[in-house]
Design a protein around this motif. Structure first.
Motif, short mmCIF file in Angstrom:
data_model
loop_
_atom_site.label_atom_id
_atom_site.label_comp_id
_atom_site.label_asym_id
_atom_site.label_seq_id
_atom_site.Cartn_x
_atom_site.Cartn_y
_atom_site.Cartn_z
N HIS A 193 0.84 -1.20 0.00
CA HIS A 193 0.00 0.00 0.00
C HIS A 193 0.88 1.25 0.00
O HIS A 193 1.87 1.32 0.73
CB HIS A 193 -0.91 0.00 1.23
N PRO A 194 0.54 2.25 -0.83
CA PRO A 194 1.41 3.44 -0.95
C PRO A 194 1.60 4.21 0.35
O PRO A 194 2.61 4.90 0.52
CB PRO A 194 0.69 4.30 -2.01
N ASP A 195 0.65 4.10 1.26
CA ASP A 195 0.77 4.80 2.53
C ASP A 195 1.25 3.90 3.66
O ASP A 195 1.20 4.30 4.84
CB ASP A 195 -0.58 5.42 2.92
N ALA A 201 -4.03 -2.14 5.69
CA ALA A 201 -4.90 -3.01 6.49
C ALA A 201 -6.17 -2.28 6.90
O ALA A 201 -7.28 -2.82 6.81
CB ALA A 201 -4.15 -3.51 7.72
N LYS A 202 -6.02 -1.04 7.34
CA LYS A 202 -7.19 -0.25 7.76
C LYS A 202 -8.13 0.02 6.58
O LYS A 202 -9.36 -0.03 6.73
CB LYS A 202 -6.74 1.07 8.38
N ALA A 203 -7.55 0.30 5.41
CA ALA A 203 -8.36 0.59 4.23
C ALA A 203 -9.20 -0.62 3.82
O ALA A 203 -10.37 -0.49 3.45
CB ALA A 203 -7.47 1.04 3.08
N ILE A 204 -8.59 -1.79 3.88
CA ILE A 204 -9.32 -3.01 3.50
C ILE A 204 -10.41 -3.31 4.52
O ILE A 204 -11.54 -3.66 4.15
CB ILE A 204 -8.35 -4.19 3.35
N LYS A 205 -10.10 -3.15 5.79
CA LYS A 205 -11.12 -3.40 6.82
C LYS A 205 -12.29 -2.42 6.68
O LYS A 205 -13.45 -2.80 6.84
CB LYS A 205 -10.50 -3.27 8.21
#
Length: 215
Positions: A193-195, A201-205
Protein backbone atom coordinates in the motif's frame (compact mmCIF):
# COMPACT_ATOMS: atom_id res chain seq x y z
CA UNK A 1 -10.51 -18.49 13.04
CA UNK A 2 -13.61 -16.42 13.52
CA UNK A 3 -14.60 -13.12 11.99
CA UNK A 4 -18.08 -13.14 13.55
CA UNK A 5 -20.68 -11.89 11.05
CA UNK A 6 -18.35 -9.62 9.12
CA UNK A 7 -15.95 -10.81 6.44
CA UNK A 8 -12.53 -11.21 8.01
CA UNK A 9 -9.15 -10.04 6.79
CA UNK A 10 -6.76 -12.96 6.27
CA UNK A 11 -3.28 -11.50 5.80
CA UNK A 12 -0.47 -13.38 4.07
CA UNK A 13 3.16 -12.47 4.64
CA UNK A 14 5.35 -11.53 1.69
CA UNK A 15 7.24 -14.56 0.31
CA UNK A 16 10.57 -12.94 1.23
CA UNK A 17 11.19 -11.08 4.49
CA UNK A 18 14.02 -9.63 6.54
CA UNK A 19 12.90 -11.04 9.86
CA UNK A 20 14.51 -8.37 12.04
CA UNK A 21 12.75 -5.58 10.15
CA UNK A 22 9.58 -7.50 9.38
CA UNK A 23 8.74 -8.38 12.99
CA UNK A 24 8.41 -4.71 13.97
CA UNK A 25 6.48 -3.96 10.79
CA UNK A 26 4.12 -6.85 11.41
CA UNK A 27 3.55 -5.81 15.00
CA UNK A 28 2.39 -2.39 13.82
CA UNK A 29 0.01 -3.96 11.31
CA UNK A 30 -1.44 -6.36 13.88
CA UNK A 31 -1.88 -3.49 16.32
CA UNK A 32 -4.33 -1.84 13.91
CA UNK A 33 -6.86 -4.48 14.98
CA UNK A 34 -7.73 -5.10 11.33
CA UNK A 35 -6.21 -8.57 10.98
CA UNK A 36 -8.26 -11.65 11.79
CA UNK A 37 -5.81 -14.35 10.66
CA UNK A 38 -2.18 -14.45 9.49
CA UNK A 39 -0.57 -16.92 7.12
CA UNK A 40 3.20 -17.28 7.13
CA UNK A 41 4.02 -17.93 3.50
CA UNK A 42 7.77 -17.92 2.85
CA UNK A 43 9.36 -19.28 -0.31
CA UNK A 44 12.80 -20.71 -1.06
CA UNK A 45 14.18 -20.64 2.48
CA UNK A 46 15.49 -23.36 4.78
CA UNK A 47 13.40 -25.18 7.36
CA UNK A 48 15.49 -23.59 10.09
CA UNK A 49 14.66 -20.12 8.79
CA UNK A 50 10.97 -21.02 8.70
CA UNK A 51 11.19 -22.10 12.35
CA UNK A 52 13.00 -18.88 13.27
CA UNK A 53 10.27 -16.87 11.60
CA UNK A 54 7.59 -18.78 13.50
CA UNK A 55 9.44 -18.24 16.79
CA UNK A 56 9.44 -14.49 16.15
CA UNK A 57 5.92 -14.14 14.75
CA UNK A 58 3.88 -16.62 16.79
CA UNK A 59 4.08 -14.62 20.06
CA UNK A 60 2.90 -11.48 18.23
CA UNK A 61 -0.16 -13.37 16.99
CA UNK A 62 -0.84 -15.22 20.23
CA UNK A 63 -0.75 -12.03 22.28
CA UNK A 64 -3.48 -10.58 20.03
CA UNK A 65 -5.53 -13.79 19.70
CA UNK A 66 -4.82 -13.98 15.96
CA UNK A 67 -4.40 -17.50 14.50
CA UNK A 68 -1.06 -18.16 12.77
CA UNK A 69 -1.33 -20.49 9.78
CA UNK A 70 1.80 -21.91 8.14
CA UNK A 71 1.77 -22.48 4.42
CA UNK A 72 2.51 -25.96 3.08
CA UNK A 73 4.36 -27.62 6.00
CA UNK A 74 2.14 -29.40 8.56
CA UNK A 75 5.19 -31.10 10.08
CA UNK A 76 6.81 -27.78 11.00
CA UNK A 77 3.48 -26.16 11.85
CA UNK A 78 2.60 -28.77 14.45
CA UNK A 79 6.02 -28.95 16.09
CA UNK A 80 6.36 -25.15 16.16
CA UNK A 81 3.01 -24.48 17.78
CA UNK A 82 1.20 -22.86 14.86
CA UNK A 83 -2.58 -22.75 14.98
CA UNK A 84 -2.90 -24.42 11.61
CA UNK A 85 -1.61 -25.15 8.13
CA UNK A 86 -2.69 -24.20 4.62
CA UNK A 87 -2.14 -26.67 1.80
CA UNK A 88 -2.39 -26.36 -1.97
CA UNK A 89 -3.03 -28.99 -4.59
CA UNK A 90 0.70 -29.70 -5.00
CA UNK A 91 1.50 -29.70 -1.27
CA UNK A 92 1.00 -32.34 1.41
CA UNK A 93 -2.31 -34.15 0.91
CA UNK A 94 -5.25 -33.27 3.12
CA UNK A 95 -5.42 -36.64 4.88
CA UNK A 96 -1.75 -36.51 5.81
CA UNK A 97 -1.97 -32.89 6.92
CA UNK A 98 -4.97 -33.63 9.14
CA UNK A 99 -3.26 -36.67 10.63
CA UNK A 100 -0.26 -34.54 11.53
CA UNK A 101 -2.18 -31.51 12.80
CA UNK A 102 -4.97 -33.31 14.61
CA UNK A 103 -8.58 -32.22 14.88
CA UNK A 104 -7.81 -29.35 17.23
CA UNK A 105 -5.79 -27.40 14.64
CA UNK A 106 -6.86 -25.58 11.48
CA UNK A 107 -6.32 -27.20 8.08
CA UNK A 108 -7.24 -24.96 5.17
CA UNK A 109 -7.08 -25.90 1.49
CA UNK A 110 -6.65 -24.12 -1.83
CA UNK A 111 -9.41 -25.10 -4.24
CA UNK A 112 -8.76 -22.60 -7.06
CA UNK A 113 -11.86 -22.78 -9.32
CA UNK A 114 -12.93 -26.28 -8.29
CA UNK A 115 -16.16 -26.60 -6.35
CA UNK A 116 -15.70 -30.37 -6.59
CA UNK A 117 -12.36 -30.23 -4.78
CA UNK A 118 -13.84 -27.84 -2.22
CA UNK A 119 -16.84 -30.07 -1.58
CA UNK A 120 -14.71 -33.20 -1.32
CA UNK A 121 -12.29 -31.66 1.18
CA UNK A 122 -15.02 -29.81 3.03
CA UNK A 123 -16.80 -33.12 3.60
CA UNK A 124 -13.52 -34.58 4.87
CA UNK A 125 -13.31 -31.85 7.48
CA UNK A 126 -11.29 -28.97 6.02
CA UNK A 127 -11.73 -25.92 8.24
CA UNK A 128 -11.93 -23.60 5.25
CA UNK A 129 -11.63 -23.68 1.46
CA UNK A 130 -9.91 -20.96 -0.58
CA UNK A 131 -11.04 -19.93 -4.07
CA UNK A 132 -9.12 -17.74 -6.53
CA UNK A 133 -7.54 -15.92 -8.13
CA UNK A 134 -10.30 -13.34 -8.44
CA UNK A 135 -8.10 -10.65 -9.98
CA UNK A 136 -4.65 -10.58 -11.61
CA UNK A 137 -1.91 -10.86 -9.02
CA UNK A 138 1.85 -10.43 -9.06
CA UNK A 139 2.35 -12.21 -5.73
CA UNK A 140 2.25 -15.67 -7.29
CA UNK A 141 1.30 -17.22 -10.60
CA UNK A 142 -2.43 -17.83 -10.44
CA UNK A 143 -3.57 -21.28 -11.53
CA UNK A 144 -7.10 -20.16 -12.28
CA UNK A 145 -9.35 -17.15 -12.60
CA UNK A 146 -12.74 -17.12 -10.87
CA UNK A 147 -15.70 -14.80 -10.39
CA UNK A 148 -17.71 -14.03 -7.24
CA UNK A 149 -20.38 -16.44 -8.48
CA UNK A 150 -18.34 -19.36 -7.10
CA UNK A 151 -18.74 -17.89 -3.60
CA UNK A 152 -22.48 -17.39 -4.05
CA UNK A 153 -22.91 -21.02 -5.09
CA UNK A 154 -20.65 -22.28 -2.31
CA UNK A 155 -22.36 -20.38 0.49
CA UNK A 156 -25.78 -21.50 -0.75
CA UNK A 157 -24.98 -25.18 -0.32
CA UNK A 158 -22.55 -25.42 2.60
CA UNK A 159 -21.49 -23.75 5.84
CA UNK A 160 -17.78 -24.54 5.43
CA UNK A 161 -16.05 -21.13 5.53
CA UNK A 162 -14.65 -19.83 2.24
CA UNK A 163 -11.65 -17.60 1.65
CA UNK A 164 -11.27 -15.42 -1.44
CA UNK A 165 -7.75 -14.78 -2.70
CA UNK A 166 -5.93 -13.20 -5.63
CA UNK A 167 -5.28 -9.55 -6.39
CA UNK A 168 -7.84 -8.28 -3.88
CA UNK A 169 -7.64 -4.66 -2.76
CA UNK A 170 -9.83 -2.18 -0.88
CA UNK A 171 -11.03 -0.90 -4.26
CA UNK A 172 -12.20 -4.19 -5.77
CA UNK A 173 -13.36 -6.34 -2.84
CA UNK A 174 -17.00 -5.19 -2.81
CA UNK A 175 -18.45 -7.88 -5.11
CA UNK A 176 -16.51 -10.59 -3.27
CA UNK A 177 -17.84 -9.55 0.13
CA UNK A 178 -21.35 -9.27 -1.32
CA UNK A 179 -21.04 -12.80 -2.73
CA UNK A 180 -20.48 -14.19 0.75
CA UNK A 181 -16.75 -14.57 1.33
CA UNK A 182 -16.02 -15.37 4.96
CA UNK A 183 -12.46 -14.10 4.64
CA UNK A 184 -10.55 -11.92 2.20
CA UNK A 185 -6.93 -13.05 1.77
CA UNK A 186 -4.53 -10.24 0.95
CA UNK A 187 -0.80 -9.83 0.43
CA UNK A 188 0.15 -6.90 -1.82
CA UNK A 189 -3.01 -4.95 -0.94
CA UNK A 190 -1.54 -4.49 2.53
CA UNK A 191 2.23 -4.76 2.22
CA UNK A 192 2.50 -2.68 -0.98
CA UNK A 193 0.00 0.00 0.00
CA UNK A 194 1.41 3.44 -0.95
CA UNK A 195 0.77 4.80 2.53
CA UNK A 196 2.26 1.80 4.32
CA UNK A 197 0.91 -1.59 5.43
CA UNK A 198 -0.91 -0.19 8.44
CA UNK A 199 -2.91 2.10 6.17
CA UNK A 200 -3.46 -0.79 3.78
CA UNK A 201 -4.90 -3.01 6.49
CA UNK A 202 -7.19 -0.25 7.76
CA UNK A 203 -8.36 0.59 4.23
CA UNK A 204 -9.32 -3.01 3.50
CA UNK A 205 -11.12 -3.40 6.82
CA UNK A 206 -13.06 -0.20 6.15
CA UNK A 207 -13.90 -1.34 2.63
CA UNK A 208 -15.24 -4.62 4.04
CA UNK A 209 -17.37 -2.76 6.58
CA UNK A 210 -18.85 -0.51 3.90
CA UNK A 211 -19.07 -3.04 1.06
CA UNK A 212 -22.87 -3.09 1.06
CA UNK A 213 -23.35 0.68 1.25
CA UNK A 214 -23.40 1.23 -2.52
CA UNK A 215 -25.26 -1.96 -3.47
Amino acid sequence: MNADDQTGLYLLTPPKIDLAVFSDRLKSVLDTGAIDCLQLRLKDISDDDVRKAIDAILPLCSDRDIPLILNDRPDIAKKSGCDGVHIGEDDTGYDEARAIMGDEHIVGVSCYDSRHRAMELGEKGADYVAFGAFYPTQTKEAKTSVTPEILEIWTTFTTVPCVAIGGITAENLGPIVAAGADFIAVTAGVWNHPDGPEAGAKAIKLAIATAFDDL
